[in-house]
Design a protein around this motif. Structure first.
Motif, PDB file in Angstrom:
ATOM      1  N   UNK A   1       0.834  -1.188   0.000  1.00  0.00           N
ATOM      2  CA  UNK A   1       0.000   0.000   0.000  1.00  0.00           C
ATOM      3  C   UNK A   1       0.871   1.242   0.000  1.00  0.00           C
ATOM      4  N   UNK A   2       0.276   2.416   0.186  1.00  0.00           N
ATOM      5  CA  UNK A   2       1.063   3.665   0.194  1.00  0.00           C
ATOM      6  C   UNK A   2       2.168   3.663   1.247  1.00  0.00           C
ATOM      7  N   UNK A   3       1.887   3.119   2.443  1.00  0.00           N
ATOM      8  CA  UNK A   3       2.894   3.115   3.508  1.00  0.00           C
ATOM      9  C   UNK A   3       4.097   2.263   3.115  1.00  0.00           C
ATOM     10  N   UNK A   4       3.828   1.075   2.564  1.00  0.00           N
ATOM     11  CA  UNK A   4       4.923   0.181   2.167  1.00  0.00           C
ATOM     12  C   UNK A   4       5.721   0.764   0.996  1.00  0.00           C
ATOM     13  N   UNK A   5       5.029   1.389   0.059  1.00  0.00           N
ATOM     14  CA  UNK A   5       5.729   2.002  -1.079  1.00  0.00           C
ATOM     15  C   UNK A   5       6.606   3.158  -0.608  1.00  0.00           C
ATOM     16  N   UNK A   6       6.112   3.938   0.341  1.00  0.00           N
ATOM     17  CA  UNK A   6       6.936   5.012   0.896  1.00  0.00           C
ATOM     18  C   UNK A   6       8.199   4.447   1.531  1.00  0.00           C
ATOM     19  N   UNK A   7       8.052   3.395   2.337  1.00  0.00           N
ATOM     20  CA  UNK A   7       9.213   2.787   2.992  1.00  0.00           C
ATOM     21  C   UNK A   7      10.176   2.193   1.966  1.00  0.00           C
ATOM     22  N   UNK A   8       9.638   1.607   0.897  1.00  0.00           N
ATOM     23  CA  UNK A   8      10.481   1.034  -0.141  1.00  0.00           C
ATOM     24  C   UNK A   8      11.296   2.111  -0.845  1.00  0.00           C
ATOM     25  N   UNK A   9      10.668   3.245  -1.133  1.00  0.00           N
ATOM     26  CA  UNK A   9      11.380   4.339  -1.775  1.00  0.00           C
ATOM     27  C   UNK A   9      12.473   4.881  -0.857  1.00  0.00           C
ATOM     28  N   UNK A  10      12.173   5.000   0.427  1.00  0.00           N
ATOM     29  CA  UNK A  10      13.173   5.447   1.392  1.00  0.00           C
ATOM     30  C   UNK A  10      14.340   4.465   1.431  1.00  0.00           C
ATOM     31  N   UNK A  11      14.016   3.178   1.354  1.00  0.00           N
ATOM     32  CA  UNK A  11      15.061   2.156   1.334  1.00  0.00           C
ATOM     33  C   UNK A  11      15.969   2.337   0.125  1.00  0.00           C
ATOM     34  N   UNK A  12      15.385   2.568  -1.039  1.00  0.00           N
ATOM     35  CA  UNK A  12      16.181   2.795  -2.236  1.00  0.00           C
ATOM     36  C   UNK A  12      17.072   4.013  -2.110  1.00  0.00           C
ATOM     37  N   UNK A  13      16.562   5.071  -1.537  1.00  0.00           N
ATOM     38  CA  UNK A  13      17.343   6.294  -1.362  1.00  0.00           C
ATOM     39  C   UNK A  13      18.523   6.075  -0.420  1.00  0.00           C
TER      40      UNK A  13
ATOM     41  N   UNK B   1       3.576   8.884   0.992  1.00  0.00           N
ATOM     42  CA  UNK B   1       3.498   9.211   2.408  1.00  0.00           C
ATOM     43  C   UNK B   1       2.243  10.024   2.707  1.00  0.00           C
ATOM     44  N   UNK B   2       1.968  11.007   1.883  1.00  0.00           N
ATOM     45  CA  UNK B   2       0.797  11.852   2.139  1.00  0.00           C
ATOM     46  C   UNK B   2      -0.514  11.081   1.954  1.00  0.00           C
ATOM     47  N   UNK B   3      -0.539  10.154   1.001  1.00  0.00           N
ATOM     48  CA  UNK B   3      -1.732   9.314   0.853  1.00  0.00           C
ATOM     49  C   UNK B   3      -1.930   8.433   2.090  1.00  0.00           C
ATOM     50  N   UNK B   4      -0.808   7.872   2.580  1.00  0.00           N
ATOM     51  CA  UNK B   4      -0.897   7.023   3.773  1.00  0.00           C
ATOM     52  C   UNK B   4      -1.387   7.822   4.974  1.00  0.00           C
TER      53      UNK B   4
END
Length: 501
Positions: A140-152, A449-452
């Motif tokens: 979901x939005x929360x997991x995608x946000x965390x995944x993007x942070x992981x990539x960064x 993040x904002x969607x979550x």
């Protein structure tokens, strides 16, 4: 099976074959010229390929990416200068072999090991991309946000010895990613009244400036201080004996295994894999004393590892939408412009595309290997070409390629500005990779993040096991290099006698 057949059948288009051939030739030449990285070449070509059909453009970019991994071994072996960062470990044993009169055998062995690693990496792409994307589809939005942070943070973690500089560069990229329209409300932000910035920072202009123009400016600055050894032009015997070919098997297997694992990790590219595989092969060798002094085992392990990362890098990029390395960061930008969003949804919307890309990489590997097995005298002569001629040609292509995207002089000016910024970053030790990733992934992180937060509030991030796990991994990627360097510094201080301080 139908997706596999549809994906491979798409390559029967003669236009795609022509694009692939052009990409292989360009990639081989790019790799053979020190200082022109695969990232720089793909970034430059991206501006010209946007007018093509998506699969045609991707054929050019991917084949450049693959072929550069073969061409960059030439200067590494003959001049002791890596053609791209991925061939750093190739210099450890490649140049000593050339000094021993075995340059031809070194080039051929390198090509064979590189092809083996590349094909193994592509197999990983075919087998692992779909399952990985199936898992990611549940995000979901929360997991995608965390995944993007992981990539960064993974990019920051491998950006160099100074983690703080990597964090600063990444933060600057995130700030640049806020330019344009708000992803939720649509309001313009930080455009300063310039309509050209309403859609955000032009991606192609930014990457060509940071990677291409900055590299050229840096070479101009350092020209007077370089003492490049004369290229070895006498290649000697070019085909290894049966005993030498057997000698390549074990280190190539070790290198392929290391590269396959390293390639899946975002931002951990061929340079890191090559050094790790070289060290592991040395430990496993019956003749470790030869490593660094002209060992075919050392050369094979480094080169197979660096090319094996390509498949894993493409897998991570397509399945998760997180760039596997800097080249994939450029390709993500091009795919988005074509209307293709890398990530789990890609496997639902265009499942055959993955198999088309894998087939393109296989064909590019075969063509690059065939080209590398030629005597390569013509490519060797490139090493003697005056640098000022190459610089003038490349700057011209950078300007034309940037202008061609939107027919905008503003983009060209912005590209030159990013070139100056990139030069300053290089001179002061700030990596450009985190900035590019921040520019690409920042808007994606912000919108998710904002969607979550809108859906369930801040607890949605803190209560998701996947999101929490990825955030913890992200913290580890940033903190571990700092803790490791701090620990080494303490041990060094402990070894110094008190009266010597």
């Amino acid at each position: 099976m139908s997706d596999v057949l549809a994906g491979t059948a798409a390559l029967l288009d003669p236009a795609i074959g022509l694009c692939l051939l052009i990409g292989v030739l360009l990639g081989t030449l790019v790799g053979a010229v020190p200082g022109i990285t695969a990232t720089m070449a793909v970034a430059l070509a991206a501006g010209f390929t946007l007018t093509l059909e998506p699969l045609q453009g991707l054929a050019v970019l991917l084949s450049i990416y693959v072929a550069a991994q073969f061409g960059d071994r030439v200067p590494a072996i003959l001049v002791n200068t890596p053609g791209t960062p991925a061939s750093i470990a190739s210099t450890f044993d490649g140049y000593p072999l050339a000094q021993q009169g075995r340059a031809g055998i070194a080039l051929t062995s390198s090509a064979l090991a590189s092809a083996a690693g590349a094909l193994a990496g592509i197999l990983i792409l075919v087998l692992a991309a779909q399952p990985l994307a199936s898992v990611a589809l549940r995000f979901g939005p929360a997991e995608m946000f965390a995944l993007v942070v992981f990539g960064l943070t993974m990019m920051v973690g491998v950006s160099g010895s100074n983690v703080l500089r990597g964090l600063v560069a990444g933060a600057a990229g995130l700030l640049l990613g806020t330019v344009g329209r708000d992803p939720i409300t649509g309001d313009t932000r930080f455009t300063f009244g310039m309509t050209e910035l309403s859609s955000g920072i032009p991606f192609i202009a930014a990457i060509i400036g940071l990677f291409g123009i900055a590299e050229l400016f840096n070479q101009i600055v350092e020209t007077k201080h370089k003492n490049t050894p004369a290229p070895i032009t006498q290649l000697g015997a070019w085909w290894p004996t049966r005993a030498e070919r057997r000698e390549l098997l074990k280190p190539s297997a070790i290198g392929t295994g290391v590269g396959a694992v390293v390639g899946v990790v975002p931002a951990a590219g061929g340079d890191i894999a090559g050094v790790i595989a070289w060290a592991q092969a040395k430990r496993a060798s019956k003749h470790p004393e030869r490593f660094g002094h002209g060992s075919l085992e050392g050369l094979a392990s480094a080169d197979s590892a660096s090319t094996a990362t390509m498949g894993g890098s493409v897998t991570t990029t397509l399945a998760l939408g997180v760039p596997g390395d800097s080249v994939m960061a450029v390709m993500i930008g091009s795919m988005i412009i074509w209307g293709l969003q890398p990530g789990p949804a890609l496997f639902v919307e265009s499942p055959d595309l993955v198999y088309s890309l894998a087939a393109i990489m296989v064909l590019a590997t075969v063509l690059a290997l065939a080209l590398a097995l030629v005597r390569m005298q013509g490519v060797v002569k490139l090493l003697a070409l005056p640098q000022q001629y190459l610089t003038a040609i490349i700057i011209s292509f950078c300007i034309v390629g940037t202008y061609a995207v939107q027919s905008s002089v503003f983009d060209v000016v912005l590209m030159l500005c990013f070139g100056v910024v990139g030069l300053l970053m290089r001179r002061f030790g700030f990596p450009a990779g985190p900035m590019v990733l921040g520019l690409i992934l920042g808007p994606l992180a912000e919108s998710n993040l904002r969607r979550a937060l809108v859906i369930d509030g801040v607890e949605t991030v803190l209560t998701s096991p996947i999101a929490v796990g990825l955030i913890l991994l992200s913290l580890g990627a940033v903190l571990l290099p700092w803790l490791r360097s701090t620990s080494k510094a303490r041990k060094l201080r402990a070894r110094v006698p008190e009266n010597a301080r």
